[in-house]
Design a protein around this motif. Structure first.
Motif, short mmCIF file in Angstrom:
data_model
loop_
_atom_site.label_atom_id
_atom_site.label_comp_id
_atom_site.label_asym_id
_atom_site.label_seq_id
_atom_site.Cartn_x
_atom_site.Cartn_y
_atom_site.Cartn_z
N TYR A 1 -39.43 17.47 72.26
CA TYR A 1 -38.72 17.63 70.99
C TYR A 1 -37.36 16.92 71.02
N GLU A 2 -36.73 16.93 72.18
CA GLU A 2 -35.47 16.20 72.30
C GLU A 2 -35.68 14.70 72.16
N ASP A 3 -36.81 14.19 72.68
CA ASP A 3 -37.14 12.76 72.51
C ASP A 3 -37.33 12.42 71.04
N ILE A 4 -37.94 13.34 70.30
CA ILE A 4 -38.12 13.11 68.86
C ILE A 4 -36.77 13.05 68.17
N LEU A 5 -35.87 13.97 68.53
CA LEU A 5 -34.56 14.03 67.89
C LEU A 5 -33.69 12.83 68.27
N GLU A 6 -33.97 12.19 69.39
CA GLU A 6 -33.26 10.96 69.72
C GLU A 6 -33.63 9.85 68.75
N GLN A 7 -34.86 9.90 68.25
CA GLN A 7 -35.30 8.90 67.28
C GLN A 7 -34.90 9.30 65.86
N GLU A 8 -35.08 10.57 65.54
CA GLU A 8 -34.76 11.08 64.20
C GLU A 8 -33.95 12.36 64.36
N LYS A 9 -32.66 12.25 64.32
CA LYS A 9 -31.81 13.41 64.59
C LYS A 9 -31.94 14.50 63.54
N ASP A 10 -32.45 14.17 62.35
CA ASP A 10 -32.59 15.17 61.28
C ASP A 10 -34.04 15.58 61.05
N ASN A 11 -34.91 15.37 62.04
CA ASN A 11 -36.31 15.77 61.90
C ASN A 11 -36.39 17.30 61.91
N ARG A 12 -36.64 17.87 60.75
CA ARG A 12 -36.56 19.32 60.60
C ARG A 12 -37.60 20.06 61.44
N LYS A 13 -38.79 19.51 61.51
CA LYS A 13 -39.83 20.17 62.29
C LYS A 13 -39.46 20.23 63.77
N ALA A 14 -38.92 19.14 64.29
CA ALA A 14 -38.52 19.12 65.70
C ALA A 14 -37.35 20.06 65.95
N ILE A 15 -36.39 20.07 65.04
CA ILE A 15 -35.23 20.97 65.19
C ILE A 15 -35.71 22.42 65.19
N ARG A 16 -36.57 22.75 64.25
CA ARG A 16 -37.03 24.14 64.13
C ARG A 16 -37.85 24.55 65.36
N SER A 17 -38.69 23.66 65.84
CA SER A 17 -39.52 23.98 67.00
C SER A 17 -38.67 24.15 68.25
N LEU A 18 -37.70 23.26 68.43
CA LEU A 18 -36.82 23.35 69.60
C LEU A 18 -35.96 24.62 69.51
N ARG A 19 -35.50 24.93 68.30
CA ARG A 19 -34.72 26.16 68.11
C ARG A 19 -35.56 27.40 68.48
N ASN A 20 -36.80 27.41 68.04
CA ASN A 20 -37.65 28.56 68.34
C ASN A 20 -37.87 28.75 69.84
N LEU A 21 -37.98 27.64 70.56
CA LEU A 21 -38.15 27.74 72.01
C LEU A 21 -36.89 28.29 72.66
N HIS A 22 -35.73 27.87 72.19
CA HIS A 22 -34.49 28.41 72.74
C HIS A 22 -34.37 29.90 72.41
N MET A 23 -34.77 30.28 71.21
CA MET A 23 -34.74 31.70 70.84
C MET A 23 -35.71 32.50 71.70
N LYS A 24 -36.86 31.92 72.00
CA LYS A 24 -37.86 32.60 72.81
C LYS A 24 -37.30 32.94 74.19
N HIS A 25 -36.46 32.06 74.71
CA HIS A 25 -35.90 32.26 76.06
C HIS A 25 -34.46 32.77 76.01
N ASN A 26 -34.07 33.31 74.85
CA ASN A 26 -32.75 33.94 74.69
C ASN A 26 -31.60 32.98 74.94
N ARG A 27 -31.82 31.70 74.68
CA ARG A 27 -30.73 30.73 74.78
C ARG A 27 -30.11 30.63 73.38
N TRP A 28 -29.36 31.66 73.04
CA TRP A 28 -28.91 31.82 71.66
C TRP A 28 -27.85 30.81 71.26
N GLN A 29 -27.01 30.40 72.17
CA GLN A 29 -25.96 29.44 71.81
C GLN A 29 -26.58 28.09 71.45
#
Length: 451
Positions: free
Chosen positions: A176-204
């Motif tokens: 997902y980070e590789d996707i965001l390097e190409q398209e920093k505003d890709n909403r699907k990638a941002i949302r998916s990466l955010r969900n993974l951080h939430m899953k592992h309690n990486r809230w910041q």
């Protein structure tokens, strides 16, 4: 006609040669080495140069024509092979969509063998082997596709999704980070990466991504939904600060969350918990009392009951119920908890009165029977108690009524700020809340025996 034209050209050329020779009888010596030379008439040398030029030009023309012919043949051959591969690929994808996995596997493998550079074949083949249960094989295929086209968003998304299925969340984050390097505003990638951080309690990290998502041009109801998610992430950060002993910033954050969203149940509950942990009973009680007045959620009543009982101050809690029932006389949840408190304080007659009011005004649910059974037991009415316990079979004797998630229905013995199944914040309510929250009190026709 062509032969006559050729002969005419030859005649004209010979006539020109004779004429040119007549007016240029001189000879010319040409040195091609220091001591090597040739001498010819000027006319011969000129005509020879012309012929050499024509020969070279014709040779270049012939080379170009043959090259073009060869390229056309190769292009036609490649087009034919590409068309054949596309037909096999389309048939393989069709088989995949129709559920014929075995045939799809065979056809798509054939397309890979015929054209190893076609990324679409690897993507489709990855779907096939994934459905066959070979996630490792799917990853190998998708990584091969990535090596062919590292900028393909489809490949990166499918590779990330496959990593998630494997439980390799860190590897999925990298994609997902590789996707965001190409398209920093890709909403699907941002949302998916955010969900993974939430899953592992990486809230910041989740909060930073959530801010980025809100800047990515959302619209309509999605904006409000994502703003609420941002509030929930901020709540988790405040809760973690509280657990880490950072009391003041955590309390300030919780108060700000309540200010921004007065209906945020989890923030109100945790703010009261924070005050209680510091021994600030009054502030904790004020937060929970105000929370119930505004939102009518049963967790506030449970918190208040435990708080005042721990402080050995049931009179303050009874005073709160008296005032609340005056203002909300039709609130069955309030009456139920008041009856439960009365039973806990051995005010059995008052408890029975409140419990019977709820029983007559709401659909049947197990928790009401356990309270009735306990009340009858304390009045030594064994038969009635047994009957009520039988109705409430499965409910423990600790008066633990349990909570259920309003969003997904997951049950829990204790109240939780966030549902671990659906991820919704503040969704846990007393199990029967939905059954009685919109009902009104219906007085019984006659007072039950012993009430």
């Amino acid at each position: 006609m062509t032969l006559m034209s050729f002969l005419l050209i030859v005649i004209v050329f010979l006539a020109f040669f004779v004429f040119f020779s007549g007016i240029n009888p001189q000879e010319m010596t040409i040195f091609f080495l220091p001591e090597q030379s040739v001498t010819y008439p000027v006319t011969v040398i000129v005509i020879g140069c012309i012929l050499v030029g024509l020969f070279i030009g014709y040779g270049l023309h012939l080379y170009g024509a043959l090259s073009c012919l060869l390229r056309g043949w190769l292009r036609g051959r490649n087009d034919k092979r590409s068309k054949e591969v596309d037909e096999i690929y389309r048939e393989g994808v069709g088989r995949l969509l129709s559920g014929d996995i075995k045939k799809a596997h065979s056809l798509l493998q054939k397309t890979i063998d015929k054209d190893p550079g076609k990324t679409e074949s690897y993507i489709a083949m990855a779907s096939v082997v994934s459905q066959e249960g070979d996630l490792d094989g799917a990853v190998v295929l998708l990584r091969k596709a990535k090596s062919i086209d590292a900028r393909s968003l489809e490949v990166l998304f499918k590779l990330a999704a496959t990593y998630e299925k494997q439980g390799q969340d860190d590897a999925a984050c990298k994609e997902y980070e590789d996707i965001l390097e190409q398209e920093k505003d890709n909403r699907k990638a941002i949302r998916s990466l955010r969900n993974l951080h939430m899953k592992h309690n990486r809230w910041q990290q989740a909060l930073e991504l959530q801010k980025q998502l809100l800047k990515a041009g959302l619209s309509g109801n999605r904006i409000q939904e994502e703003k609420q998610t941002q509030l929930s992430i901020r709540y988790e950060i405040a809760r973690m600060d509280l657990e880490a002993g950072q009391f003041d910033p955590a309390v300030a954050a919780l108060k700000q969350l309540i200010k921004e969203n007065a209906d945020f149940v989890a923030a109100r509950v945790t703010l009261g918990d924070a005050f209680q942990s510091r021994g600030n009973v009054k502030d904790a009680a004020d937060v929970w009392q105000d929370g119930y007045r505004r939102l009518g959620r049963s967790v506030f009543l449970s918190r208040l009951e435990n708080l005042y009982i721990q402080q050995e101050d049931p009179q303050s809690l009874l005073a709160f119920y008296s005032q609340a029932l005056t203002a909300r006389s039709t609130d069955l949840v309030l009456r139920f908890f008041y009856g439960k408190l009365c039973l806990r304080l051995e005010m059995v007659d008052e408890a029975l009165e409140q419990i019977y009011l709820v029983e007559n005004s709401a659909p049947d649910f197990p928790q009401i029977h356990i309270l009735l059974a306990e009340a009858h037991r304390r009045r030594d009415r064994t038969d009635e108690a047994i009957e009520e316990y039988q109705k409430a079979l499965g409910v423990d004797n600790q008066l633990n009524l349990g909570y259920v998630c309003d969003s997904c229905g997951r049950a829990s013995r204790e109240w939780m700020s966030r549902c671990p199944q659906c991820g919704t914040w503040g969704s846990y309510s007393i199990a029967f809340r939905k059954l009685i929250r919109d009902r009104e009190v219906v007085p019984p026709a006659a007072a039950p025996h012993g009430a």
